[in-house]
Design a protein around this motif. Structure first.
Motif, mmCIF file in Angstrom:
data_model
loop_
_atom_site.group_PDB
_atom_site.id
_atom_site.type_symbol
_atom_site.label_atom_id
_atom_site.label_comp_id
_atom_site.label_asym_id
_atom_site.label_seq_id
_atom_site.Cartn_x
_atom_site.Cartn_y
_atom_site.Cartn_z
ATOM 1 N N SER A 1 0.830 -1.200 0.000
ATOM 2 C CA SER A 1 0.000 0.000 0.000
ATOM 3 C C SER A 1 0.858 1.240 0.000
ATOM 4 N N GLY A 2 0.199 2.395 -0.097
ATOM 5 C CA GLY A 2 0.887 3.674 -0.005
ATOM 6 C C GLY A 2 1.252 4.000 1.426
ATOM 7 N N LEU A 3 1.996 5.074 1.599
ATOM 8 C CA LEU A 3 2.481 5.421 2.932
ATOM 9 C C LEU A 3 1.369 5.945 3.822
ATOM 10 N N VAL A 4 0.505 6.782 3.284
ATOM 11 C CA VAL A 4 -0.624 7.301 4.047
ATOM 12 C C VAL A 4 -1.849 7.205 3.162
ATOM 13 N N LEU A 5 -2.995 7.124 3.779
ATOM 14 C CA LEU A 5 -4.195 6.813 3.024
ATOM 15 C C LEU A 5 -4.543 7.890 2.017
ATOM 16 N N GLY A 6 -4.264 9.113 2.319
ATOM 17 C CA GLY A 6 -4.672 10.173 1.411
ATOM 18 C C GLY A 6 -3.696 10.425 0.290
ATOM 19 N N ALA A 7 -2.568 9.785 0.261
ATOM 20 C CA ALA A 7 -1.552 10.055 -0.756
ATOM 21 C C ALA A 7 -1.855 9.293 -2.026
ATOM 22 N N SER A 8 -1.495 9.865 -3.172
ATOM 23 C CA SER A 8 -1.630 9.192 -4.457
ATOM 24 C C SER A 8 -0.288 8.587 -4.808
ATOM 25 N N ALA B 1 -14.452 -18.108 -3.188
ATOM 26 C CA ALA B 1 -13.814 -18.668 -1.996
ATOM 27 C C ALA B 1 -12.390 -19.103 -2.260
ATOM 28 N N THR B 2 -11.956 -19.120 -3.524
ATOM 29 C CA THR B 2 -10.646 -19.707 -3.836
ATOM 30 C C THR B 2 -9.706 -18.814 -4.640
ATOM 31 N N ALA B 3 -10.214 -17.867 -5.414
ATOM 32 C CA ALA B 3 -9.328 -17.058 -6.254
ATOM 33 C C ALA B 3 -9.960 -15.713 -6.550
ATOM 34 N N GLY B 4 -9.180 -14.660 -6.455
ATOM 35 C CA GLY B 4 -9.677 -13.329 -6.764
ATOM 36 C C GLY B 4 -8.675 -12.273 -6.352
ATOM 37 N N THR B 5 -9.051 -10.998 -6.573
ATOM 38 C CA THR B 5 -8.207 -9.870 -6.203
ATOM 39 C C THR B 5 -9.051 -8.845 -5.453
ATOM 40 N N ILE B 6 -8.540 -8.382 -4.319
ATOM 41 C CA ILE B 6 -9.163 -7.323 -3.538
ATOM 42 C C ILE B 6 -8.230 -6.118 -3.544
ATOM 43 N N ALA B 7 -8.814 -4.938 -3.788
ATOM 44 C CA ALA B 7 -8.016 -3.713 -3.759
ATOM 45 C C ALA B 7 -8.667 -2.704 -2.829
ATOM 46 N N LEU B 8 -7.850 -1.974 -2.087
ATOM 47 C CA LEU B 8 -8.286 -0.813 -1.309
ATOM 48 C C LEU B 8 -7.957 0.404 -2.160
ATOM 49 N N VAL B 9 -8.994 1.189 -2.539
ATOM 50 C CA VAL B 9 -8.859 2.181 -3.606
ATOM 51 C C VAL B 9 -9.244 3.566 -3.108
ATOM 52 N N GLN B 10 -8.435 4.572 -3.476
ATOM 53 C CA GLN B 10 -8.772 5.973 -3.206
ATOM 54 C C GLN B 10 -9.782 6.416 -4.243
ATOM 55 N N VAL C 1 -4.734 2.929 -6.352
ATOM 56 C CA VAL C 1 -4.705 1.689 -5.582
ATOM 57 C C VAL C 1 -3.834 1.885 -4.346
ATOM 58 N N LYS C 2 -4.464 1.782 -3.201
ATOM 59 C CA LYS C 2 -3.761 1.922 -1.919
ATOM 60 C C LYS C 2 -3.142 0.593 -1.478
ATOM 61 N N ASP C 3 -3.882 -0.495 -1.700
ATOM 62 C CA ASP C 3 -3.448 -1.817 -1.220
ATOM 63 C C ASP C 3 -4.121 -2.859 -2.084
#
Length: 823
Positions: free
Chosen positions: A15-22, A125-134, A153-155
């Motif tokens: 992920s990025g350093l802080v949540l608000g950063a791009s 339940a077995t395969a996929g991608t999760i992203a934490l997004v600004q 994409v944060k994480d």
């Protein structure tokens, strides 16, 4: 099949350093990270009703989530796949969690604690991608590189076989496992390093866990308190603390890493084990043998599949767990030295159901004995190998070498109530670059001491995880040969060649060919099982069913080995209808030596046309040759159909029926939690035996003196209902039941020498000489997992005068062979 104890998911999130950063996702996050992902909610075997995504704040200050989203992409996105989004609000306090509820399934019984955000994404339940997004706009990237370049994409974590991932893809979770970051929330930007598969533990921002409250405080416990007096821990799913013990063994590699501890201060109850496994997932535990540790964690009962439906026994463990090393270099608790008299002959109680709740009786039942020592160190001296080394780096030994020994060092399975209770599997905790796993055959010995902790394996039952392996003693087991048939004898053999196709190496074809020529002395007729089509499993569903290339390559190899030029007869099955390895279209068939025997070809036989019997001039005759026996009968659904052929040897007719009945897949294991085990596959084989017996009765009704040989892999034992149906009334004799008990085997499964292959003969053949030729099943290096068998006999002419005439010729032939031996 695989040999790993479990399939683990290791999920790492960058992920990025802080949540608000791009920022790009290449830099680890200093604060908000994806902490846990679970997509099995409401699925079969699941406890929770919903999928969820859990975030965590590893920083020292609160982090706002307003305007952010979590997004999901299928593991293998297509051109039409899109990212699904769930908007987030609020914040994550320092060191706290944030729970996002997602899709709800039809199953499960336990709701999530009150979520902090709610979506409706039905995650895999077995395969996929999760992203934490600004932002809340759906991402468009569908490759790892494109997503890495998207500064929103944060994480991100890709699990299972996900295309979009950071570093290595995390292993797949399941209906009963989530993927969770370690308690430290470490982030190394590698999805295959930071996360492990654990039971789901959804936690919201209030600290409420599954069920809506944080639950009771951990219970202080001793190891024997955790293990209890049944197979299931009395503290199952409870948190425990201050569990003390000495580290006795470590598994530092593979997908099931962890360590074993033993309490040096045991209680007086022989039912309670003093050993316990601490599971660390794919993370190598930072402990050493001899460390005294204090452990805290949740008590779990691990099953290799769904706990709700599993046929197997469980392993009591702590997962997840934390620990402290109190001191190092401590003496180890003494190992239990196993001798034959300690292990009961009876395997398990037989209540007619699940035995998990029954109090252990280690002095009466072997499974109870091993359970009472679960995760403790046990040792064996001069352990005899009864099952050869497999491709999964495992072998089988026996604690009771006097129990039903075979003539060649194995242990024979003689009846349903005579399972060999002393057999157990051996795997190694020693890295293979330090000590390659021993390549041993049946009858070899691990001399000196072999020791390690005992646990349960779904493939093999009680299993010794050896931290000490004895020296390898080769007892020089030799591959057998059989004598050549005499001029007046017809030799009929059967051989399961284990999924033979042109894709196999020439070395396999050559070894099988030398088995035919050198070991079986070139029989006149060979029934073959597991001949695959011309492209084997490679062409799953492509319509290719012909096997002429397979059989040509095999018969060419036999000629090159010095054997005769065999001809073959078989009938191609319909595509994907006969079971076996998907796409392989296995079938049975005949090889025959035209210099010694003739095949009676009667046209019309195909995959769906049944062979019949008619009486001609007082003799039985097949309407088709070759022809399949009642192929449309539901007894043969998804299974091989028997193949009948009519042969002529020295003017005498012989009927041979090649078989490969349905497999034992689906049967409950003999070492599982249900006793007695249900052998569900027997139902279909009983139907198959009834159909086959009906056809044999037609042959014998047309000619009671007909020479009938039933050959092949019946996938069942001499004492099974199916074989008893075939031999009822004495119409057929199962020849393997006529040899001494110590020789009744052609296959070795989980260290038990047993019978799956058979040769059965009607009353007419005379001078029967039968031999199981052991060339594969007992050896680490094998061309097939089955041993072939051969029958030599003098066929009946069908009347007393003719038989007397041929008996005289055969007698003269034997005299000539005795006094005028051929060079």
């Amino acid at each position: 099949m695989t040999n790993s104890r479990r399939s683990l998911l290791v999920l790492a999130v960058t992920s990025g350093l802080v949540l608000g950063a791009s920022t790009a996702i290449a830099a680890p996050s200093a604060d908000a990270v994806i902490a846990e992902v679970y997509g099995g909610g409401g699925n079969s075997g699941a406890t929770l009703t919903n999928d969820f995504i859990e975030l965590a704040n590893r920083g020292a200050a609160p982090v706002s989530l307003d305007g952010f989203s979590v997004q999901y992409l299928p593991g293998t996105p297509s051109a039409s796949s899109t990212w699904q989004t769930t908007a987030l609000t609020g914040s994550i306090a320092a060191g706290k969690r944030y729970l996002v509820a997602e899709g709800k399934g039809a199953g499960g019984t336990v709701a999530l604690p009150a979520p902090d955000a709610t979506g409706a994404i039905a995650m895999s339940a077995t395969a996929g991608t999760i992203a934490l997004v600004q932002g809340t706009t759906a991402l468009t990237c569908k490759t790892a590189a494109d997503c890495a370049a998207d500064t929103r994409v944060k994480d991100l974590v890709g699990f299972g076989n996900a295309v979009v991932r950071e570093g290595g893809s995390a292993p797949a979770p399941s209906n009963t496992n989530a993927v969770a970051r370690a308690a430290s929330l470490a982030d190394t930007d590698d999805n295959a390093a930071d996360f492990t598969a654990v039971a789901p533990t959804p936690t919201n921002s209030k600290g409420e866990s599954t069920g809506g409250d944080p639950g009771p405080a951990p219970t202080n416990a001793k190891v024997h308190d955790i293990q209890g007096t049944t197979r299931i821990s009395p503290l199952k799913d409870q948190k425990v603390a201050n569990v003390t013990g000495v580290v006795t063994a470590v598994r530092p590699f593979g997908s099931s890493r962890g360590f074993w501890i033993t309490d040096s201060q045991p209680d007086a109850d022989p039912r309670t084990s003093e050993g316990l496994f601490v599971f660390t997932g794919s993370a190598t535990p930072a402990v050493a043998v001899g460390d005294a540790v204090t452990v805290a964690g949740t008590v779990r009962e691990f099953y290799p599949d769904s706990p709700a439906t599993s046929n197997f026994q469980s392993l009591t463990e702590l997962s997840p767990a934390t620990w402290t090393v109190d001191s190092s270099g401590n003496p180890l608790p003494g190992a239990t030295s196993i001798v034959s008299s300690m292990v009961p002959d009876a395997v398990a109680p037989q209540p007619g159901g699940n035995i998990e709740a029954l109090p252990l009786e280690p002095s009466k039942y072997s499974l109870d004995f091993w359970e009472s020592h679960e995760s403790e160190i046990v040792s064996f001296t001069d352990a005899r190998v009864v099952g050869p080394t497999t491709s999964f780096n495992e072998l089988y030994i026996t604690a009771k070498p006097e129990q039903h020994p075979s003539v060649r060092g194995g242990t024979v399975y003689l009846d349903y109530d005579k399972l060999n209770s002393g057999v157990l599997k051996v795997q190694s905790l020693i890295p293979f670059d330090q000590r390659p796993f021993p390549k041993l055959n049946t009858g070899d010995v691990l001399t000196g001491v072999t020791s390690g902790p005992i646990e349960y394996s779904n493939f093999g039952g009680p299993t010794l995880q050896a931290s000490v392996l004895g020296a390898e003693q080769d007892n020089k087991l030799q591959r057998e040969t059989t004598r050549k048939q005499r001029a007046g004898e017809l030799a009929v053999a059967t051989y399961n060649v284990e999924n033979l196709s042109p894709l196999d190496t020439q070395a396999k074809f050559d070894q099988l060919a030398h088995g035919i020529v050198d070991s079986l002395a070139s029989p006149d007729i060979v029934t073959l099982e597991e001949i695959q089509d011309n492209n084997g499993p490679q062409g799953n569903g492509d319509g290719v069913v012909a096997a002429d290339q397979t059989l040509r390559k095999f018969t060419d190899a036999i000629v090159a080995a010095g054997g005769p030029r065999y001809e073959w007869r078989e009938i191609d099955p319909q595509d994907l209808t006969d079971g076996g390895q998907p796409g392989g279209n296995i079938r049975v068939g005949f090889l025959f030596n035209p210099a010694r025997v003739s095949f009676v070809d009667r046209p019309g036989g195909d995959a769906v046309t049944p062979v019949g019997v008619k009486r001609v001039h007082g003799k039985a005759q097949l309407t088709l040759s070759p022809g399949r026996v009642d192929p449309a009968n539901e007894a043969w659904t998804a299974s091989r159909k028997p193949l009948a052929g009519e042969f002529v040897f020295s003017g005498r007719t012989v009927f041979v029926i090649a078989n490969h009945m349905n497999s034992k897949g689906g049967d409950q294991p003999t070492h599982g939690r249900f006793q007695p085990p249900t052998r569900s596959s027997e139902i279909q084989r009983a139907k198959q035996a009834t159909v086959l017996r009906g056809f044999i009765d037609q042959l014998l009704a047309a000619d009671s003196r007909a020479n009938v040989i039933v050959a092949g892999d019946l996938n069942d034992y001499p004492f099974s209902p199916a074989v008893k149906t075939l031999t009822a009334g004495g119409a057929l004799t199962d020849l393997i039941a006529t040899v001494p008990e110590s020789e009744r085997y052609s296959y070795v499964f989980e260290g038990q020498s047993q019978v799956l292959d058979h040769l059965l003969a009607s009353k007419a053949p005379r001078g029967i000489d039968y031999d199981v030729v052991h060339i594969n099943a007992e050896f680490a290096q094998q061309a097939s997992d089955h041993d072939p068998q051969v029958l030599r006999f003098r066929p009946s002419a069908g009347n007393a005068i003719g038989d007397a005439f041929y008996d005289l010729l055969d007698y003269l032939d034997q005299l000539l062979g005795k006094y005028l031996p051929k060079p």
